[in-house]
Every structure is written in C-alpha cells, then in structure tokens.
Scaffold this motif. Structure first.
Motif, PDB file in Angstrom:
ATOM      1  N   TYR A  13       8.111  11.614  42.910  1.00  0.00           N
ATOM      2  CA  TYR A  13       8.162  13.093  42.618  1.00  0.00           C
ATOM      3  C   TYR A  13       8.340  13.813  44.087  1.00  0.00           C
ATOM      4  N   THR A  16       7.438  12.237  47.525  1.00  0.00           N
ATOM      5  CA  THR A  16       6.385  11.326  47.301  1.00  0.00           C
ATOM      6  C   THR A  16       6.641  10.331  46.310  1.00  0.00           C
ATOM      7  N   ALA A  18       5.295   7.827  44.172  1.00  0.00           N
ATOM      8  CA  ALA A  18       3.977   7.569  43.766  1.00  0.00           C
ATOM      9  C   ALA A  18       3.646   6.242  43.317  1.00  0.00           C
ATOM     10  N   PRO A  37      -7.914   3.758  45.900  1.00  0.00           N
ATOM     11  CA  PRO A  37      -8.352   4.989  46.282  1.00  0.00           C
ATOM     12  C   PRO A  37      -7.236   6.249  45.681  1.00  0.00           C
ATOM     13  N   CYS A  40      -3.166   6.616  45.133  1.00  0.00           N
ATOM     14  CA  CYS A  40      -2.604   5.326  45.292  1.00  0.00           C
ATOM     15  C   CYS A  40      -1.736   5.104  44.064  1.00  0.00           C
ATOM     16  N   LYS A  42      -2.534   5.025  40.480  1.00  0.00           N
ATOM     17  CA  LYS A  42      -3.043   4.660  39.232  1.00  0.00           C
ATOM     18  C   LYS A  42      -2.503   5.288  38.014  1.00  0.00           C
ATOM     19  N   THR A  43      -2.854   6.321  38.235  1.00  0.00           N
ATOM     20  CA  THR A  43      -2.372   7.386  37.027  1.00  0.00           C
ATOM     21  C   THR A  43      -0.838   7.149  36.583  1.00  0.00           C
ATOM     22  N   THR A  44      -0.086   7.265  37.559  1.00  0.00           N
ATOM     23  CA  THR A  44       1.340   7.211  37.468  1.00  0.00           C
ATOM     24  C   THR A  44       1.722   5.804  36.635  1.00  0.00           C
TER      25      THR A  44
HETATM   26  P1  ADP Z   1      -4.198   8.080  41.519  1.00  0.00           P
HETATM   27  O1  ADP Z   1      -4.134   7.990  39.945  1.00  0.00           O
HETATM   28  O2  ADP Z   1      -4.247   6.618  42.059  1.00  0.00           O
HETATM   29  O3  ADP Z   1      -4.982   9.158  42.146  1.00  0.00           O
HETATM   30  P2  ADP Z   1      -1.551   9.445  40.984  1.00  0.00           P
HETATM   31  O4  ADP Z   1      -0.814   8.163  40.306  1.00  0.00           O
HETATM   32  O5  ADP Z   1      -2.025  10.325  40.274  1.00  0.00           O
HETATM   33  O6  ADP Z   1      -2.453   8.439  42.076  1.00  0.00           O
HETATM   34  O7  ADP Z   1      -0.491   9.794  42.280  1.00  0.00           O
HETATM   35  C1  ADP Z   1       0.122   9.057  43.260  1.00  0.00           C
HETATM   36  C2  ADP Z   1       1.023  10.096  44.259  1.00  0.00           C
HETATM   37  O8  ADP Z   1       1.743  10.762  43.388  1.00  0.00           O
HETATM   38  C3  ADP Z   1      -0.071  10.899  44.674  1.00  0.00           C
HETATM   39  O9  ADP Z   1       0.496  11.044  46.000  1.00  0.00           O
HETATM   40  C4  ADP Z   1       0.061  12.310  43.881  1.00  0.00           C
HETATM   41  O10 ADP Z   1      -0.004  13.296  44.898  1.00  0.00           O
HETATM   42  C5  ADP Z   1       1.816  12.263  43.733  1.00  0.00           C
HETATM   43  N1  ADP Z   1       1.862  12.690  42.289  1.00  0.00           N
HETATM   44  C6  ADP Z   1       1.217  12.321  41.002  1.00  0.00           C
HETATM   45  N2  ADP Z   1       1.771  13.047  40.073  1.00  0.00           N
HETATM   46  C7  ADP Z   1       2.548  14.105  40.648  1.00  0.00           C
HETATM   47  C8  ADP Z   1       3.289  15.316  40.131  1.00  0.00           C
HETATM   48  N3  ADP Z   1       3.411  15.478  38.672  1.00  0.00           N
HETATM   49  N4  ADP Z   1       4.004  15.843  40.765  1.00  0.00           N
HETATM   50  C9  ADP Z   1       4.196  15.663  42.278  1.00  0.00           C
HETATM   51  N5  ADP Z   1       3.416  14.722  42.788  1.00  0.00           N
HETATM   52  C10 ADP Z   1       2.673  13.959  42.180  1.00  0.00           C
END
Ligand code: ADP
Length: 249
Positions: A13, A16, A18, A37, A40, A42-44
């Motif tokens: 993104y 960043t 992800a 943590p 890191c 996970k959600t992505t």
């Molecule tokens: P987790 O689920 O492990 O907390 P994420 O997958 O949500 O991690 O996020 C991984 C990285 O990508 C983080 O640095 C987060 O800030 C960034 N990120 C996630 N979604 C977005 C988005 N829609 N726009 C910008 N940055 C994002």
C-alpha cells in the motif's frame, strides 16, 4: 475442500509492503494459523486469499486453479469474522440459509444444507431461535454453519474469538478445534494470540514485517524456532503448554 497455495505473493500500500514474497500452502483439510504482531501482514494475507486484495506480484491457487484475479464473490470462500455478527432479525436457520440464498441456491437445496449443517454442528434444536438469545459458543457455531453453507473451498477465520471473555475463549478453543478437525475443512485462522493459534491449528505460520519467518506444527515452532523473532514471539509465559505435549486426535 481445496488445497490453497500462495505463491510468492507481494502486496504494497503506497510505501508500505504489507506482505513480502509470501509462499505457503494449506493442504486440503488442514487448519493453518497465521500469527504475528499487529501490522505484520496477517489481515492482508487473509484478504488476498478471499480476493478483497489483488497481489502486486505472485499468485493465489485453489487446488490447481489460479484465482489471483477472481473477484471475491466468485471465489467461494467462507468467512468467520468477529465483526460478522449474526443477523439478529433472522432465526438461526435463516442465518445459515442466507449465503446460499444470495448465491441463488434453490429452496429445496438450501433446506437440505441447513438441516445437514445444524445437525453436524449439533445445533439443530436452535434452528428457530433468535441469535441474540444464544450463548457465545452457540453463536460461534451458527457463524461457522453460516460460513460453511455456501460449500466453500476454504474457511477463513479472522480473530473469531475477539471480544469473548478469557474463560469462554479457552473453552471455545477446544470446541472449535474439534469442529474443524471433524468437518475436515481447509482453514486459515488469523490471530494475534499465539497461544490460541498453537492450541487450534495443525500448523502455524509466523509473520514479521510482511514476511513469513517460519511455518510448522506448533510444537516444532515452539521447540525449534527458526529465528530469534520466532523464539521470542512464541515464548510467552501465559502459554499453557499442555497442548504441545498432548497427542493429536
Ligand atoms: P495485521 O493484520 O497483521 O495487523 P495488516 O495486514 O493489517 O497487518 O497490515 C500490514 C501493513 O499494511 C501495516 O503496516 C498496515 O498499516 C498496512 N496496511 C494494511 N492495510 C492498508 C491499507 N488499506 N492502506 C494502507 N496501508 C495498509
């Protein structure tokens, strides 16, 4: 269900990254825990498997078929999110029938799936209840039944225990674990709680800064951490280690 493969998936993104060159396979019937943590990746990772995100590089496969560019509504994934509250204006049976109805499944077949899933999850007697009147554990089962009703290739669980109290969480862990084992589903289980993942999953994938640090059975990751980060991440005092010694069903 399907074997799910991530092949060198990268997603950024802006500046960043992800997830960074992540490769992992979830064999048919396995529950893979994705831990690490906050931030890191996970959600992505989960959103990429569901199709809500398209990787910048790499591919996603269900069995041998590539789904990298298939939109989420055509991917056939079952979602169990904490925030995916049950529909309160519908009965339990109507909640479970909702997905198939949206997918245009005919009434008779919907009925068959609802009956079968309620039976399988041992909640048949709750079919006409209002979800608000159910216990946390019962609601979770209904959530799983609802996700499975579309006959998904993979079940994606994103922090499904969030918001539940500690005692209930511990009980639901083993309940949900037995359920996933018994139903033989392919599942990705995302949680920031390493103890929960170790108790629940066949293997766990530890992520750090968008990269996969180690993938392996809980006991292996715990006893033979591949990196310092993994060693630290899995060595929390609060972990109840019984399950690392107990033989698997
Ligand atoms: P987790 O689920 O492990 O907390 P994420 O997958 O949500 O991690 O996020 C991984 C990285 O990508 C983080 O640095 C987060 O800030 C960034 N990120 C996630 N979604 C977005 C988005 N829609 N726009 C910008 N940055 C994002």
């Amino acid at each position: 269900m399907a074997r799910v493969t991530l092949d060198s998936v990268t997603k950024a993104y802006g500046d960043t990254t992800a997830i960074d060159d992540v490769s992992a396979a979830v064999p048919d019937g396995e529950t893979l825990g994705v831990v690490g943590p906050s931030g890191c990746g996970k959600t992505t990772t989960l959103r990429t498997v569901a199709g809500f995100e398209t990787p910048d590089a790499g591919g996603v496969y269900f069995d041998d078929g590539e789904v990298t560019h298939v939109p989420p509504e055509n991917r056939n994934v079952g979602l169990v999110f904490q925030s995916y509250a049950l529909f309160e204006h519908m009965t339990v049976a109507e909640n479970v029938a909702f997905g198939p109805r949206m997918h245009g499944v005919e009434q008779e077949e919907r009925q068959r799936r609802v009956d079968e899933l309620l039976e399988l999850l041992d909640i048949a007697e709750l079919r006409d209840r209002d979800p608000a009147s159910l216990s946390g554990g019962q609601q979770q089962r209904v959530g799983v039944a609802r996700a499975l009703a579309i006959e998904p290739e993979i079940l994606l669980l994103d922090e499904p225990m969030t918001g539940l109290d500690a005692k209930l969480k511990t009980r639901l862990r083993s309940e949900l674990r037995d359920l996933l084992d018994r139903l033989d589903v392919t599942a990705l289980y995302v949680t920031h709680d390493q103890a929960e993942a170790m108790a629940m999953c066949d293997r766990i994938a530890v992520m750090n800064g968008g990269a996969l640090e180690q993938v392996g059975p809980p006991a292996e990751v715990y006893h033979e951490p591949a990196t310092e980060f993994v060693a630290e991440f899995v060595s929390v005092d609060a972990v109840d280690l019984d399950f690392l010694e107990a033989p698997r069903a």
